[in-house]
Design a protein around this motif. Sequence first.
Motif, PDB file in Angstrom:
ATOM      1  N   ALA A 172       0.854  -1.193   0.000  1.00  0.00           N
ATOM      2  CA  ALA A 172       0.000   0.000   0.000  1.00  0.00           C
ATOM      3  C   ALA A 172       0.882   1.232   0.000  1.00  0.00           C
ATOM      4  N   ASP A 173       0.271   2.354  -0.306  1.00  0.00           N
ATOM      5  CA  ASP A 173       0.942   3.653  -0.173  1.00  0.00           C
ATOM      6  C   ASP A 173       2.283   3.706  -0.894  1.00  0.00           C
ATOM      7  N   GLY A 174       2.257   3.475  -2.201  1.00  0.00           N
ATOM      8  CA  GLY A 174       3.480   3.591  -2.991  1.00  0.00           C
ATOM      9  C   GLY A 174       4.236   2.298  -3.186  1.00  0.00           C
ATOM     10  N   VAL A 175       3.877   1.260  -2.451  1.00  0.00           N
ATOM     11  CA  VAL A 175       4.504  -0.050  -2.630  1.00  0.00           C
ATOM     12  C   VAL A 175       3.632  -0.889  -3.561  1.00  0.00           C
ATOM     13  N   LYS A 176       4.229  -1.459  -4.593  1.00  0.00           N
ATOM     14  CA  LYS A 176       3.502  -2.296  -5.548  1.00  0.00           C
ATOM     15  C   LYS A 176       3.983  -3.739  -5.419  1.00  0.00           C
ATOM     16  N   ALA A 177       3.208  -4.657  -5.984  1.00  0.00           N
ATOM     17  CA  ALA A 177       3.535  -6.081  -5.870  1.00  0.00           C
ATOM     18  C   ALA A 177       3.973  -6.656  -7.208  1.00  0.00           C
ATOM     19  N   VAL A 178       5.021  -7.460  -7.169  1.00  0.00           N
ATOM     20  CA  VAL A 178       5.531  -8.167  -8.345  1.00  0.00           C
ATOM     21  C   VAL A 178       4.560  -9.283  -8.737  1.00  0.00           C
ATOM     22  N   SER A 179       4.342  -9.454 -10.044  1.00  0.00           N
ATOM     23  CA  SER A 179       3.674 -10.650 -10.557  1.00  0.00           C
ATOM     24  C   SER A 179       4.755 -11.659 -10.935  1.00  0.00           C
ATOM     25  N   ILE A 180       4.462 -12.944 -10.706  1.00  0.00           N
ATOM     26  CA  ILE A 180       5.494 -13.969 -10.892  1.00  0.00           C
ATOM     27  C   ILE A 180       5.189 -14.846 -12.105  1.00  0.00           C
ATOM     28  N   ASN A 181       6.190 -14.977 -12.949  1.00  0.00           N
ATOM     29  CA  ASN A 181       6.120 -15.896 -14.083  1.00  0.00           C
ATOM     30  C   ASN A 181       6.477 -17.287 -13.561  1.00  0.00           C
ATOM     31  N   THR A 182       5.473 -18.129 -13.388  1.00  0.00           N
ATOM     32  CA  THR A 182       5.689 -19.473 -12.837  1.00  0.00           C
ATOM     33  C   THR A 182       5.806 -20.539 -13.918  1.00  0.00           C
ATOM     34  N   GLY A 183       5.588 -20.135 -15.169  1.00  0.00           N
ATOM     35  CA  GLY A 183       5.502 -21.106 -16.247  1.00  0.00           C
ATOM     36  C   GLY A 183       4.065 -21.422 -16.601  1.00  0.00           C
ATOM     37  N   ALA A 184       3.115 -20.805 -15.876  1.00  0.00           N
ATOM     38  CA  ALA A 184       1.697 -20.944 -16.191  1.00  0.00           C
ATOM     39  C   ALA A 184       1.367 -20.093 -17.416  1.00  0.00           C
ATOM     40  N   SER A 185       0.109 -20.067 -17.802  1.00  0.00           N
ATOM     41  CA  SER A 185      -0.275 -19.364 -19.030  1.00  0.00           C
ATOM     42  C   SER A 185      -0.085 -17.860 -18.927  1.00  0.00           C
ATOM     43  N   ALA A 186      -0.045 -17.334 -17.704  1.00  0.00           N
ATOM     44  CA  ALA A 186       0.153 -15.904 -17.511  1.00  0.00           C
ATOM     45  C   ALA A 186       0.807 -15.671 -16.151  1.00  0.00           C
ATOM     46  N   PRO A 187       1.567 -14.569 -16.006  1.00  0.00           N
ATOM     47  CA  PRO A 187       2.136 -14.248 -14.690  1.00  0.00           C
ATOM     48  C   PRO A 187       1.030 -14.118 -13.643  1.00  0.00           C
ATOM     49  N   VAL A 188       1.347 -14.478 -12.405  1.00  0.00           N
ATOM     50  CA  VAL A 188       0.347 -14.503 -11.331  1.00  0.00           C
ATOM     51  C   VAL A 188       0.668 -13.431 -10.302  1.00  0.00           C
ATOM     52  N   ALA A 189      -0.320 -12.615 -10.005  1.00  0.00           N
ATOM     53  CA  ALA A 189      -0.182 -11.582  -8.978  1.00  0.00           C
ATOM     54  C   ALA A 189      -0.641 -12.144  -7.636  1.00  0.00           C
ATOM     55  N   PRO A 190      -0.086 -11.652  -6.529  1.00  0.00           N
ATOM     56  CA  PRO A 190      -0.542 -12.119  -5.216  1.00  0.00           C
ATOM     57  C   PRO A 190      -1.924 -11.598  -4.891  1.00  0.00           C
ATOM     58  N   SER A 191      -2.784 -12.476  -4.415  1.00  0.00           N
ATOM     59  CA  SER A 191      -4.139 -12.095  -3.994  1.00  0.00           C
ATOM     60  C   SER A 191      -4.672 -13.184  -3.079  1.00  0.00           C
ATOM     61  N   SER A 192      -5.782 -12.899  -2.414  1.00  0.00           N
ATOM     62  CA  SER A 192      -6.406 -13.921  -1.575  1.00  0.00           C
ATOM     63  C   SER A 192      -6.788 -15.136  -2.406  1.00  0.00           C
ATOM     64  N   ASP A 193      -7.356 -14.902  -3.591  1.00  0.00           N
ATOM     65  CA  ASP A 193      -7.799 -16.007  -4.442  1.00  0.00           C
ATOM     66  C   ASP A 193      -6.630 -16.843  -4.946  1.00  0.00           C
ATOM     67  N   SER A 194      -5.560 -16.168  -5.411  1.00  0.00           N
ATOM     68  CA  SER A 194      -4.425 -16.927  -5.958  1.00  0.00           C
ATOM     69  C   SER A 194      -3.688 -17.692  -4.862  1.00  0.00           C
ATOM     70  N   ALA A 195      -3.716 -17.161  -3.620  1.00  0.00           N
ATOM     71  CA  ALA A 195      -3.115 -17.896  -2.500  1.00  0.00           C
ATOM     72  C   ALA A 195      -3.960 -19.092  -2.112  1.00  0.00           C
ATOM     73  N   THR A 196      -5.275 -18.920  -2.100  1.00  0.00           N
ATOM     74  CA  THR A 196      -6.173 -20.026  -1.763  1.00  0.00           C
ATOM     75  C   THR A 196      -6.002 -21.179  -2.751  1.00  0.00           C
ATOM     76  N   LYS A 197      -5.815 -20.849  -4.034  1.00  0.00           N
ATOM     77  CA  LYS A 197      -5.598 -21.900  -5.034  1.00  0.00           C
ATOM     78  C   LYS A 197      -4.329 -22.691  -4.731  1.00  0.00           C
ATOM     79  N   ALA A 198      -3.317 -22.009  -4.234  1.00  0.00           N
ATOM     80  CA  ALA A 198      -2.077 -22.704  -3.890  1.00  0.00           C
ATOM     81  C   ALA A 198      -2.245 -23.539  -2.619  1.00  0.00           C
TER      82      ALA A 198
END
Length: 374
Positions: free
Chosen positions: A258-284
């Motif tokens: 927050a407040d000027g800090v941004k989050a990296v999206s990660i290229n895992t080899g999936a069809s698209a880079p994945v950003a951190p979120s509640s949903d993407s963490a739950t899938k993991a």
Amino acid sequence: MKLQRMNRRAIALGAIAASSALVLTACGSDDTSSGGGASASSTGNASSIKCDNAKGQLLSDGSSAQKNAIDAWVAQFSKACGVQINYKAGGSGAGVTSFTQGQLAFAGSDSALKPEEVTASKKVCTGGQGIDLPMVGGPIALGYNLSGVDNLVLDAPTIAKIFDSKITKWNDPAIAALNKGVKLPDLKIQAFHRSDESGSTDNFTKYLKAATPTNWTYSGGKAWQAKGGQSAAQSSGVAAQVKQTNGAIGYFELSYVADGVKAVSINTGASAPVAPSSDSATKAIADAKVVGVGKDLSLKLNYATKADGAYPITLVTYEIVCDKGNKADTLPATKAFLRYIASEDGQGLLPNLKYAPIPADINAKVRTTIEGLS
């Protein structure tokens, strides 16, 4: 004289108002973190909390990754039951150590107890031992502060080299190859890691070991081992350093992005880079397996996942408690609080605070275990 009486009355009313404000503040959340998300007072349902014989106060310490969740839960639980819960958030290592020394009702840790820690816990859990109860899920975000760059993609080898001081400039060819069309500055990378023993460090390095073992050859654990970089205490400290330093990157839970800090999206080899979120963490986390023995519910996460939409740098924070031998004066409050945070209402607070609820099948086992604590 009449004016003096009016002034004295105004002063008295002001004192009453100030006193009331202090009382309300004391009953609220002690959230001094930089995390975002909804406020505890606007979410949850305190009226559904079952207090039983909960009373007094609970001392706890541990994971700073779950601090924003604990603050929200404490606000609701204390309002309903009148129990004071003091959670220090001094880091997973400090929490486990204090728990095994008998100083805490429960501890929070982003890593499950090690065999030697279980052995140590038997000295304070009369007739029992410390067990791991998964309670909070969430992504470990790679937060960055890079002027002019709003979207950044990295992969495991590049992340490992950044945090091992082998990639030192933001316009390095390896970073540029992952961010075509993005103007990257010729600026030194300031990589921040945890100075204290941390479950976030343990999980972050487990990801690097699993996803790029040739580029991350350290043994891992709660203490940082790689060379170079800069350090800060707790998640809030790392996030604060990233926020105030152009060119900085660090790891901490998503609620601190927050407040000027941004989050990296990660290229895992999936069809698209994945950003951190509640949903993407739950899938993991849904891909995790319970590997604990007996009442212990520690999990094994798949850090090398390539599933679409699954964010790989994910942690689970455990509440560590005695299965048997809890202190009689704190057991009712401990059970009541754990029961609440594992409940539908308690877990329902997590997405608004940028955490991930524990999957239902695992959480059902957690609830059963809590009811059997003695």
